[in-house]
Scaffold this active site. Structure first.
Site, PDB file in Angstrom:
ATOM      1  N   GLY A  80       0.686  27.805  12.419  1.00  0.00           N
ATOM      2  CA  GLY A  80       0.635  28.273  11.040  1.00  0.00           C
ATOM      3  C   GLY A  80       1.966  28.890  10.657  1.00  0.00           C
TER       4      GLY A  80
ATOM      5  CD  GLU B 227       7.793  26.073  13.435  1.00  0.00           C
ATOM      6  OE1 GLU B 227       6.906  26.422  14.246  1.00  0.00           O
ATOM      7  OE2 GLU B 227       8.986  25.907  13.738  1.00  0.00           O
TER       8      GLU B 227
ATOM      9  CE  LYS C 296      -3.655  24.724  15.661  1.00  0.00           C
ATOM     10  NZ  LYS C 296      -4.318  25.936  15.150  1.00  0.00           N
TER      11      LYS C 296
ATOM     12  CD  GLU D 180     -13.029  23.205   7.579  1.00  0.00           C
ATOM     13  OE1 GLU D 180     -13.837  22.875   6.677  1.00  0.00           O
ATOM     14  OE2 GLU D 180     -11.829  23.474   7.369  1.00  0.00           O
TER      15      GLU D 180
END
Length: 429
Positions: free
Chosen positions: A134, A129, A205, A190
């Site tokens: 998230g 999941e 995704k 990042e």
């Protein structure tokens, strides 16, 4: 109260979130799952590294074999991140008859079929999941709540970093570099932000969501991708004038058994709910033939939201298979479907050109669009700068191929200075 032992692979941001949730919400988790969850081992690269949380040192190991060979450990939670090592650890855990939970979008998007097949062959459960939204339960929504629907479209903001950057550019007038730097300072981006700003994260995704929603195997290489690095403050201001907001969208559509899959910055109507999703929040818009339109909204990243989804998967394993054996997962693949060539896709377009301010230039460019079957909705001429002026066109729905042919021909015009921007418009019709 029954007890179940688990192992966590990786103690980074999400790993720490899972550890904190298991300890903070332990009583609630016991009531809802019927189990006391004990973290028996945590795999890390450096046992002595300070990670900002208190974890008993005896739980730490740098040897995966300690986990694989421990028959009392029933669930392995992989939180290392995108790598072949993570894939190997998941496969080896399944073959050791351990159920697996992961948040690893990169591995799942690229090697999901192998992971599903191994889980089925080994009769263990595989949950993921946290790999897409998230804390947003999109996988469960597709697999459970929407099973009575034929899903026709999924459109989502599924990357908090890029949404934060575009929100800052839209609401506060920042340029891209300034917004990116702030996102990095806040921990949203990042040090190397390529995976986010170039759209790779969103592609992974979308591959996962589309495979489930449309019942077919989708590989990331088959998804069209553009990042946000070329979106400028000028484009954002024009979008506002036309009643739009620019967002990086994952778009998946099925029509006549063909899939349209693309990731790119998009002009979205300012009145649509997805246009008002700001900061690092995510939102996923779904159109089903029975349910109609619905949207899921929430934190798409972060230690606690993502950790929440991970712990939710652990609880699902405990609830769905009390004896912890003989479970065969469904991967929901109904067969292969054709993915359209990007040239076959249709969109409305926003096109900004910088041209010499001369009589006849506008007419000549308009004629090129017409010759290539591109219907222009509007054209706006900006204030003259020296000898040049900006022309901004919006179009009706046009084939990508026709837009590409038009642009190639326009590039040959002697009065063109530069093709400044080409963006798609999504009106959710």
């Amino acid at each position: 109260m029954k007890k179940i032992k688990i192992a966590i692979l990786g103690l980074g941001n999400v790993g720490r979130g899972v550890w904190n949730i298991l300890h903070t919400n332990g009583n609630e988790i016991m009531k809802r799952s019927g189990y006391e969850i004990e973290v028996a081992k945590i795999l890390v690269r450096d046992i002595n590294k300070d990670r900002g949380i208190v974890v008993p040192k005896e739980l730490m190991t740098d040897d995966i074999e300690e986990i694989l060979n421990d028959e009392d450990i029933k669930i392995v939670v992989e939180l290392i991140g995108g790598s072949l090592e993570a894939k190997d650890y998941m496969l080896r855990s399944m073959k050791a008859k351990k159920h697996v939970v992961t948040a690893n979008k990169f591995v799942l998007a690229n090697w999901g079929e192998e992971l599903f097949s191994t889980a089925e062959n080994e009769e263990v459960m595989f949950y993921y999941e946290a790999s897409v939204g998230g804390g947003i339960p999109i996988i469960r929504e597709i697999n459970e709540s929407l099973t009575a629907n034929k899903i026709q479209q999924i459109t989502g903001i599924v990357n908090g970093t890029t949404n934060y950057i575009l929100s800052k550019m839209t609401l506060e007038g920042m340029d891209f570099e300034t917004a990116l730097k702030e996102a990095q300072e806040k921990g949203y981006a990042e040090e190397d932000p390529t995976a986010d700003v170039e759209g790779y994260d969103v592609v992974y995704k979308l591959a996962i969501m589309s495979s489930l929603a449309f019942g077919t195997k989708v590989h990331p290489d088959n998804i069209y991708r553009e990042g946000i690095k070329n979106v400028t403050s000028i484009d954002i201001e024009y979008a506002k004038k036309f009643g739009y907001v620019i967002k990086l969208l994952a778009i998946g559509k099925e029509e006549n058994n063909k899939l349209e899959l693309r990731v790119h910055p998009t002009l979205v109507p300012a009145t649509h709910p997805i246009a008002n999703v700001n900061d690092s929040f995510n939102a996923i818009f779904i159109k089903g033939n029975a349910v109609g339109d619905l949207m899921l909204y929430g934190r798409g990243a972060g230690d606690l939201p993502t950790g929440s989804a991970v712990v939710g998967d652990i609880i699902s394993i405990l609830r769905n298979n009390e004896n912890m054996v003989n479970f065969k997962p469904s991967k929901n693949y109904l067969g292969l479907k054709q993915i359209k060539n990007p040239e076959e896709n249709e969109s409305e377009f926003y096109i900004r050109l910088n041209v010499r301010d001369k009589v006849g230039v506008l007419g000549h460019i308009a004629s090129i669009f017409g010759k290539n079957n591109v219907s222009v909705v509007s054209v706006t001429q900006d204030v003259k700068h020296e000898d040049f002026v900006s022309l901004v066109f919006t179009t009706h729905k046009s084939l990508e191929k026709n837009i590409s042919n038009s642009i190639e021909e326009i590039k040959e015009c002697e009065n063109l200075n530069k093709v400044e921007s080409i963006l798609r418009i999504e009106n959710f019709n």
